[in-house]
Design a protein around this motif. Structure first.
Motif, PDB file in Angstrom:
ATOM      1  N   TYR A   1       0.868  -1.176   0.000  1.00 31.56           N
ATOM      2  CA  TYR A   1       0.000   0.000   0.000  1.00 31.56           C
ATOM      3  C   TYR A   1       0.909   1.233   0.000  1.00 31.56           C
ATOM      4  CZ  TYR A   1      -2.812  -3.837   1.895  1.00 31.56           C
ATOM      5  OH  TYR A   1      -3.397  -5.061   2.103  1.00 31.56           O
ATOM      6  N   MET A   2       0.843   2.048  -1.080  1.00 29.15           N
ATOM      7  CA  MET A   2       1.793   3.158  -1.253  1.00 29.15           C
ATOM      8  C   MET A   2       1.102   4.523  -1.204  1.00 29.15           C
ATOM      9  SD  MET A   2       4.099   1.713  -4.401  1.00 29.15           S
ATOM     10  CE  MET A   2       4.661   0.020  -4.462  1.00 29.15           C
ATOM     11  N   HIS A   3       1.954   5.554  -1.028  1.00 29.47           N
ATOM     12  CA  HIS A   3       1.561   6.966  -1.063  1.00 29.47           C
ATOM     13  C   HIS A   3       0.611   7.337   0.071  1.00 29.47           C
ATOM     14  CE1 HIS A   3       3.477   6.727  -4.912  1.00 29.47           C
ATOM     15  NE2 HIS A   3       2.488   6.030  -5.484  1.00 29.47           N
ATOM     16  N   LEU A   4       0.736   6.646   1.214  1.00 28.95           N
ATOM     17  CA  LEU A   4      -0.160   6.919   2.340  1.00 28.95           C
ATOM     18  C   LEU A   4       0.155   8.260   2.978  1.00 28.95           C
ATOM     19  CD1 LEU A   4      -0.064   3.386   4.033  1.00 28.95           C
ATOM     20  CD2 LEU A   4      -1.828   4.285   2.496  1.00 28.95           C
ATOM     21  N   ASN A   5      -0.873   8.933   3.417  1.00 31.05           N
ATOM     22  CA  ASN A   5      -0.668  10.174   4.152  1.00 31.05           C
ATOM     23  C   ASN A   5      -0.187   9.871   5.572  1.00 31.05           C
ATOM     24  OD1 ASN A   5      -0.751  13.042   4.379  1.00 31.05           O
ATOM     25  ND2 ASN A   5      -2.628  12.832   5.612  1.00 31.05           N
ATOM     26  N   LYS A   6      -0.692   8.704   6.136  1.00 28.25           N
ATOM     27  CA  LYS A   6      -0.280   8.318   7.480  1.00 28.25           C
ATOM     28  C   LYS A   6      -0.371   6.806   7.595  1.00 28.25           C
ATOM     29  CE  LYS A   6      -1.207   9.205  12.388  1.00 28.25           C
ATOM     30  NZ  LYS A   6      -2.067   9.928  13.357  1.00 28.25           N
ATOM     31  N   MET A   7       0.608   6.217   8.305  1.00 27.17           N
ATOM     32  CA  MET A   7       0.606   4.772   8.563  1.00 27.17           C
ATOM     33  C   MET A   7       0.122   4.520   9.998  1.00 27.17           C
ATOM     34  SD  MET A   7       4.203   3.688   6.728  1.00 27.17           S
ATOM     35  CE  MET A   7       5.151   4.898   7.686  1.00 27.17           C
ATOM     36  N   LEU A   8      -0.785   3.578  10.152  1.00 18.82           N
ATOM     37  CA  LEU A   8      -1.378   3.287  11.466  1.00 18.82           C
ATOM     38  C   LEU A   8      -0.882   1.981  12.071  1.00 18.82           C
ATOM     39  CD1 LEU A   8      -5.084   4.321  10.720  1.00 18.82           C
ATOM     40  CD2 LEU A   8      -3.218   5.721  11.637  1.00 18.82           C
ATOM     41  N   VAL A   9       0.030   1.290  11.393  1.00 17.71           N
ATOM     42  CA  VAL A   9       0.609   0.043  11.916  1.00 17.71           C
ATOM     43  C   VAL A   9       2.124   0.135  11.802  1.00 17.71           C
ATOM     44  CG1 VAL A   9      -1.403  -1.407  11.409  1.00 17.71           C
ATOM     45  CG2 VAL A   9       0.343  -1.053   9.650  1.00 17.71           C
ATOM     46  N   LYS A  10       2.784  -0.758  12.547  1.00 15.43           N
ATOM     47  CA  LYS A  10       4.243  -0.776  12.550  1.00 15.43           C
ATOM     48  C   LYS A  10       4.746  -2.138  12.079  1.00 15.43           C
ATOM     49  CE  LYS A  10       4.556   2.489  16.419  1.00 15.43           C
ATOM     50  NZ  LYS A  10       5.079   2.699  17.785  1.00 15.43           N
ATOM     51  N   ARG A  11       6.009  -2.172  11.740  1.00 17.05           N
ATOM     52  CA  ARG A  11       6.640  -3.411  11.290  1.00 17.05           C
ATOM     53  C   ARG A  11       6.588  -4.458  12.406  1.00 17.05           C
ATOM     54  NH1 ARG A  11      12.851  -4.028   8.953  1.00 17.05           N
ATOM     55  NH2 ARG A  11      12.715  -6.279   8.522  1.00 17.05           N
ATOM     56  N   GLY A  12       6.298  -5.690  12.027  1.00 13.02           N
ATOM     57  CA  GLY A  12       6.196  -6.783  12.989  1.00 13.02           C
ATOM     58  C   GLY A  12       4.816  -6.948  13.587  1.00 13.02           C
ATOM     59  N   GLU A  13       3.916  -6.040  13.309  1.00 14.36           N
ATOM     60  CA  GLU A  13       2.559  -6.097  13.865  1.00 14.36           C
ATOM     61  C   GLU A  13       1.679  -7.017  13.024  1.00 14.36           C
ATOM     62  OE1 GLU A  13      -1.085  -2.951  14.875  1.00 14.36           O
ATOM     63  OE2 GLU A  13       0.984  -2.230  14.555  1.00 14.36           O
ATOM     64  N   SER A  14       0.841  -7.815  13.693  1.00 12.30           N
ATOM     65  CA  SER A  14      -0.120  -8.674  13.001  1.00 12.30           C
ATOM     66  C   SER A  14      -1.412  -7.894  12.776  1.00 12.30           C
ATOM     67  CB  SER A  14      -0.414  -9.934  13.816  1.00 12.30           C
ATOM     68  OG  SER A  14       0.752 -10.744  13.924  1.00 12.30           O
ATOM     69  N   VAL A  15      -1.987  -8.078  11.604  1.00 19.91           N
ATOM     70  CA  VAL A  15      -3.227  -7.374  11.273  1.00 19.91           C
ATOM     71  C   VAL A  15      -4.271  -8.391  10.837  1.00 19.91           C
ATOM     72  CG1 VAL A  15      -2.051  -5.251  10.619  1.00 19.91           C
ATOM     73  CG2 VAL A  15      -2.488  -6.998   8.883  1.00 19.91           C
ATOM     74  N   THR A  16      -5.531  -8.006  10.991  1.00 18.64           N
ATOM     75  CA  THR A  16      -6.645  -8.861  10.563  1.00 18.64           C
ATOM     76  C   THR A  16      -7.208  -8.343   9.250  1.00 18.64           C
ATOM     77  OG1 THR A  16      -8.211  -7.542  11.830  1.00 18.64           O
ATOM     78  CG2 THR A  16      -7.241  -9.445  12.930  1.00 18.64           C
ATOM     79  N   LYS A  17      -7.967  -9.193   8.592  1.00 20.00           N
ATOM     80  CA  LYS A  17      -8.571  -8.801   7.322  1.00 20.00           C
ATOM     81  C   LYS A  17      -9.596  -7.697   7.560  1.00 20.00           C
ATOM     82  CE  LYS A  17     -10.352 -10.943   3.112  1.00 20.00           C
ATOM     83  NZ  LYS A  17     -10.663 -12.216   2.455  1.00 20.00           N
ATOM     84  N   GLY A  18      -9.456  -6.600   6.789  1.00 19.73           N
ATOM     85  CA  GLY A  18     -10.368  -5.471   6.948  1.00 19.73           C
ATOM     86  C   GLY A  18      -9.935  -4.465   7.988  1.00 19.73           C
ATOM     87  N   GLN A  19      -8.791  -4.694   8.641  1.00 17.09           N
ATOM     88  CA  GLN A  19      -8.322  -3.749   9.654  1.00 17.09           C
ATOM     89  C   GLN A  19      -7.832  -2.459   8.993  1.00 17.09           C
ATOM     90  OE1 GLN A  19      -5.480  -5.385  12.449  1.00 17.09           O
ATOM     91  NE2 GLN A  19      -4.600  -3.355  12.902  1.00 17.09           N
ATOM     92  N   LYS A  20      -8.131  -1.338   9.620  1.00 20.78           N
ATOM     93  CA  LYS A  20      -7.667  -0.041   9.119  1.00 20.78           C
ATOM     94  C   LYS A  20      -6.174   0.084   9.417  1.00 20.78           C
ATOM     95  CE  LYS A  20      -8.823   4.891   9.521  1.00 20.78           C
ATOM     96  NZ  LYS A  20      -9.701   5.873  10.213  1.00 20.78           N
ATOM     97  N   ILE A  21      -5.355   0.248   8.343  1.00 19.38           N
ATOM     98  CA  ILE A  21      -3.899   0.271   8.525  1.00 19.38           C
ATOM     99  C   ILE A  21      -3.276   1.619   8.167  1.00 19.38           C
ATOM    100  CG2 ILE A  21      -3.669  -2.220   8.157  1.00 19.38           C
ATOM    101  CD1 ILE A  21      -2.796  -1.585   5.270  1.00 19.38           C
ATOM    102  N   GLY A  22      -4.012   2.500   7.493  1.00 20.64           N
ATOM    103  CA  GLY A  22      -3.441   3.795   7.119  1.00 20.64           C
ATOM    104  C   GLY A  22      -4.488   4.740   6.566  1.00 20.64           C
TER     105      GLY A  22
END
Length: 336
Positions: free
Chosen positions: A277-298
């Motif tokens: 996912y590129m050109h984001l204005n802001k990132m809401l997750v960090k490296r090493g973090e697990s995410v679920t399907k549909g989670q807001k990440i940026g």
């Protein structure tokens, strides 16, 4: 035989015959009184004994009759109790048979549920072979009505034996069906869990609210150099700070900034699949973090090499960028 009377004694002579010797017995004179008295006493004793024996015999007969009457009443009570217990056992057997039939109906419903689970657990596009469900038995066993009647006819031992045999066979069959169903349910549960895991890690979700594609996957004219270049993803239109969602569950392997990609996130979904996912204005997750399907990440933006607010979205398979379009099949609102 001849008596000879004397003064103080009696002579008893027994003359057997002309050619035999005469036998004499001398008895005291008092024997005339003693012998009859003894005979009388013997007769009295005999009759007293007979009388006492009759009394004892009567008492014995009375006691035996009472004992017999008591035993007869006890036996009648026992027979009545046994008949009541037998009737109760027959009623319990009827209830058990009815419960077995009702359980068969429930078992058929569970079989249908297992069939649905098997269909749900099969991957998309595979040949789904349906099992034949015993609907006839369900229909025949399902309708238990209370408006019943008929003549009262006692059951025979043969009928009870037949009911016992059929109930036993039915319960044995049920046990076999339950064991087979438990195996099928366990296998279906494993398949369903695996299917759910595959669904969660497959990037089928749209990463943005809007589905407007401003630039597709493939060769295009570069917006800066106007030269033919390979566009390895999809550009999805949107407003600044629109939410960006993870298209599948996974682990964030990169969340950083560079001049070309801007703020960008890479998620690894295992099985050789990654999304970026590129050109984001802001990132809401960090490296090493697990995410679920549909989670807001940026939040959508225009950082890096970009001409305006949009999301550049890529799908990598075994390290190679592929067209994400075939994967975009689910709206976020359709996800649980």
């Amino acid at each position: 035989m001849k008596f000879i009377w004397g003064k103080k004694e009696l002579t008893l002579m027994i003359i057997p015959g002309a050619n035999h010797r005469t036998v004499r017995f001398k008895l005291p004179h008092s024997s005339l009184y003693i012998v009859p008295s003894l005979i009388l006493l013997v007769l009295i004793g005999f009759f007293v004994t007979i009388y006492l024996m009759n009394i004892y015999s009567h008492q014995t007969r009375t006691s035996m009759q009472q004992t017999f009457d008591g035993q007869e009443r006890q036996l009648v009570n026992q027979i009545t109790l046994k008949n009541s217990e037998l009737e109760q056992l027959q009623n319990n057997l009827i209830d058990l048979s009815q419960q077995a039939n009702e359980f068969k109906v429930k078992l058929e419903e569970i079989k249908k549920l297992d069939h649905v689970i098997q269909l749900m657990s099969q991957p998309e596009g595979t040949n789904r072979t349906s099992k034949k469900l015993s609907m006839e038995s369900t229909e025949s066993l399902g309708g238990v009505r209370s408006d019943i009647g008929g003549s009262e006819v006692p059951v025979t031992s043969q009928e009870v034996t037949t009911l016992v045999s059929s109930t036993k066979q039915g319960l044995t069959s049920l046990v076999g069906d339950i064991n087979a169903l438990l195996v099928n349910l366990s296998e279906s549960e494993v398949r369903l869990e695996e299917a759910e895991r595959l669904r969660s890690i497959t990037p089928t979700l749209w990463p943005t609210v809007t589905h407007v594609i401003t630039s597709g996957f493939g060769i295009r004219r570069d917006p800066f150099t106007l030269k033919p270049t390979m566009h390895a993803g999809l550009d999805l239109d949107g407003e600044t700070n629109d939410p960006v969602y993870a298209t599948a569950a996974g682990k964030v392997v990169e969340a950083s900034f560079d001049n070309e990609h801007g703020n960008h996130i890479i998620i690894d979904h295992s099985r050789g699949i990654q999304t970026e996912y590129m050109h984001l204005n802001k990132m809401l997750v960090k490296r090493g973090e697990s995410v679920t399907k549909g989670q807001k990440i940026g939040l959508l933006g225009s950082t890096g090499r970009s001409t305006g607010s949009h999301l550049h979205y890529e799908v990598h398979k075994n390290g190679v960028q592929i067209d994400p379009s075939p994967y975009l099949i689910t709206n976020r609102k359709d996800e649980p």
